[in-house]
Design a protein around this motif. Structure first.
Motif, PDB file in Angstrom:
ATOM      1  N   GLY A 135     -94.395  -8.614  66.424  1.00 31.27           N
ATOM      2  CA  GLY A 135     -93.806  -8.045  67.661  1.00 31.27           C
ATOM      3  C   GLY A 135     -93.421  -8.910  68.874  1.00 31.27           C
ATOM      4  N   ALA A 136     -93.506 -10.272  68.494  1.00 36.75           N
ATOM      5  CA  ALA A 136     -93.220 -11.120  69.664  1.00 36.75           C
ATOM      6  C   ALA A 136     -91.633 -10.976  70.228  1.00 36.75           C
ATOM      7  CB  ALA A 136     -93.321 -12.703  69.025  1.00 36.75           C
ATOM      8  N   GLN A 137     -91.718 -11.207  71.417  1.00 33.76           N
ATOM      9  CA  GLN A 137     -90.458 -10.806  72.306  1.00 33.76           C
ATOM     10  C   GLN A 137     -89.552 -12.215  72.572  1.00 33.76           C
ATOM     11  OE1 GLN A 137     -90.764  -8.217  75.622  1.00 33.76           O
ATOM     12  NE2 GLN A 137     -92.763  -7.308  74.861  1.00 33.76           N
TER      13      GLN A 137
ATOM     14  N   TRP B 148     -96.991 -12.172  73.357  1.00 38.54           N
ATOM     15  CA  TRP B 148     -95.589 -11.720  74.060  1.00 38.54           C
ATOM     16  C   TRP B 148     -94.473 -12.963  73.119  1.00 38.54           C
ATOM     17  CZ3 TRP B 148     -93.603 -14.965  78.054  1.00 38.54           C
ATOM     18  CH2 TRP B 148     -92.521 -14.498  78.558  1.00 38.54           C
ATOM     19  N   ALA B 149     -95.046 -14.080  73.248  1.00 42.30           N
ATOM     20  CA  ALA B 149     -93.984 -15.248  72.798  1.00 42.30           C
ATOM     21  C   ALA B 149     -94.728 -16.198  72.222  1.00 42.30           C
ATOM     22  CB  ALA B 149     -93.723 -15.958  74.240  1.00 42.30           C
ATOM     23  N   VAL B 150     -93.665 -16.906  71.377  1.00 40.82           N
ATOM     24  CA  VAL B 150     -94.450 -17.959  70.449  1.00 40.82           C
ATOM     25  C   VAL B 150     -93.403 -19.022  70.683  1.00 40.82           C
ATOM     26  CG1 VAL B 150     -94.321 -18.678  67.919  1.00 40.82           C
ATOM     27  CG2 VAL B 150     -94.950 -16.493  68.410  1.00 40.82           C
ATOM     28  N   VAL B 151     -94.005 -20.220  70.947  1.00 39.13           N
ATOM     29  CA  VAL B 151     -93.459 -21.667  71.095  1.00 39.13           C
ATOM     30  C   VAL B 151     -93.858 -22.444  70.140  1.00 39.13           C
ATOM     31  CG1 VAL B 151     -93.175 -23.556  72.720  1.00 39.13           C
ATOM     32  CG2 VAL B 151     -93.872 -21.202  73.531  1.00 39.13           C
ATOM     33  N   HIS B 152     -92.875 -23.057  69.233  1.00 38.42           N
ATOM     34  CA  HIS B 152     -92.819 -23.949  68.197  1.00 38.42           C
ATOM     35  C   HIS B 152     -92.651 -25.373  68.659  1.00 38.42           C
ATOM     36  CE1 HIS B 152     -91.913 -26.178  64.598  1.00 38.42           C
ATOM     37  NE2 HIS B 152     -90.792 -25.329  63.817  1.00 38.42           N
TER      38      HIS B 152
ATOM     39  N   ALA C  98     -91.339 -15.596  60.819  1.00 34.50           N
ATOM     40  CA  ALA C  98     -91.549 -14.215  60.126  1.00 34.50           C
ATOM     41  C   ALA C  98     -93.004 -13.746  60.776  1.00 34.50           C
ATOM     42  CB  ALA C  98     -91.820 -14.568  58.509  1.00 34.50           C
ATOM     43  N   ALA C  99     -93.791 -14.565  61.084  1.00 35.46           N
ATOM     44  CA  ALA C  99     -95.087 -14.271  61.813  1.00 35.46           C
ATOM     45  C   ALA C  99     -94.943 -13.678  63.152  1.00 35.46           C
ATOM     46  CB  ALA C  99     -95.960 -15.153  61.635  1.00 35.46           C
ATOM     47  N   ALA C 100     -94.020 -14.455  63.829  1.00 35.72           N
ATOM     48  CA  ALA C 100     -93.472 -13.936  65.154  1.00 35.72           C
ATOM     49  C   ALA C 100     -92.849 -12.492  64.970  1.00 35.72           C
ATOM     50  CB  ALA C 100     -92.662 -15.036  65.934  1.00 35.72           C
TER      51      ALA C 100
ATOM     52  N   LEU D 267    -100.651 -11.505  64.155  1.00 35.42           N
ATOM     53  CA  LEU D 267    -100.948  -9.847  64.043  1.00 35.42           C
ATOM     54  C   LEU D 267    -101.991  -9.724  64.805  1.00 35.42           C
ATOM     55  CD1 LEU D 267    -100.068  -8.800  60.526  1.00 35.42           C
ATOM     56  CD2 LEU D 267     -98.878  -8.260  62.662  1.00 35.42           C
ATOM     57  N   ARG D 268    -103.002 -10.597  64.709  1.00 38.47           N
ATOM     58  CA  ARG D 268    -104.467 -10.357  65.783  1.00 38.47           C
ATOM     59  C   ARG D 268    -104.252 -10.631  66.915  1.00 38.47           C
ATOM     60  NH1 ARG D 268    -107.838 -14.236  67.087  1.00 38.47           N
ATOM     61  NH2 ARG D 268    -107.089 -15.668  65.668  1.00 38.47           N
TER      62      ARG D 268
END
Length: 245
Positions: free
Chosen positions: A114-116, A70-74, A108-110, A65-66
């Motif tokens: 608001g990650a796209q 734009w994107a999250v990579v696992h 859930a965090a992504a 959130l902080r």
């Protein structure tokens, strides 16, 4: 201002290669690690370090959130570097927890942040017996036994969390089924197994997935009789012999 990308597992073998590619491509990179003593190494690479445990859902959500990526990579795993056979049963259980609980928390965090776009690491050797080379539309091995069953269950939980009916709604989500990794940061410098994949080629696939994927599952491995990566080649122009960092 450049797009922000959060890399979960930024100090791992693929994560290390990926953050360099992302920075070179102009992204602002945030990289997670569970260990505070690794933060300085991330910072030296040009990464904004985030010390957080993926199993701490509240802390992970607060961090994303902080950042508002734009994107999250696992790229998270929990495997011993030497892949000692005596430790594989324990390692499989730990890694399965990352793929189940850890992925669920990260998705859930992504979504909350608001990650796209979301890209997640899976594996290409969880298919059920069938025609080869394996393609993405073939079923996974739901009848696996023993340690393999633990691994396959973890993979299915990961992919369901990312792509399933309860998955990452509103996010362009992509699963990369990686082959057996080799190269810097892995247990071997040379190709191994029936589905080898250099870490630099794996990282390149993650970058291309962020930039070009419209979602779905993609095999990512070197050409072999075991698994086909033609889908990624056609969709993104990915090749296993991409320049190795």
């Amino acid at each position: 201002m450049s797009e922000k990308v959060f890399v979960a597992g930024a100090t791992g073998a693929v994560g290390t290669a990926l953050v360099a590619l992302l920075i070179d491509a102009g992204y602002t990179v945030y990289g997670s690690t569970r260990r505070a003593d690794r933060a300085a190494a991330l910072q030296a690479q040009g990464v904004h370090p985030v010390v957080v445990d993926v199993f701490d859902a509240d802390a992970l959500k607060a961090a994303l959130l902080r950042i508002a990526p734009w994107a999250v990579v696992h790229q998270l795993t929990d495997l011993p570097k030497d892949l000692n056979p005596a430790r594989m049963a324990e390692a499989a259980a730990l890694n399965a927890r990352v793929r189940t609980e850890g992925t669920r928390n990260l998705v859930a965090a992504a979504q909350a942040a608001g990650a796209q776009r979301l890209v997640a690491q899976s594996i290409a050797w969880a298919y059920a017996s069938g025609p080869k080379p394996f393609t993405e539309d073939q079923p996974l091995d739901v009848y696996a036994q023993g340690t393999r069953r633990v691994s396959v269950d973890g993979v299915m939980a990961l992919e369901q969390a990312v792509l399933g009916t309860q998955g990452a709604h509103g996010i362009t989500a992509t699963v990369l089924r990686y082959g057996q990794l080799y190269g810097p940061g892995t247990s071997t410098a040379e190709p191994k197994g029936a589905m080898p994949l250099h870490v630099a080629a794996a990282a390149r696939a993650a970058l291309l997935a962020l930039q070009r994927s419209t979602g779905g599952v993609f095999n990512i491995a070197e050409d072999s009789a075991e698994v086909s990566s033609e889908k990624a080649k056609r969709a993104w122009g990915w090749t296993a012999d991409a320049p190795r960092a």
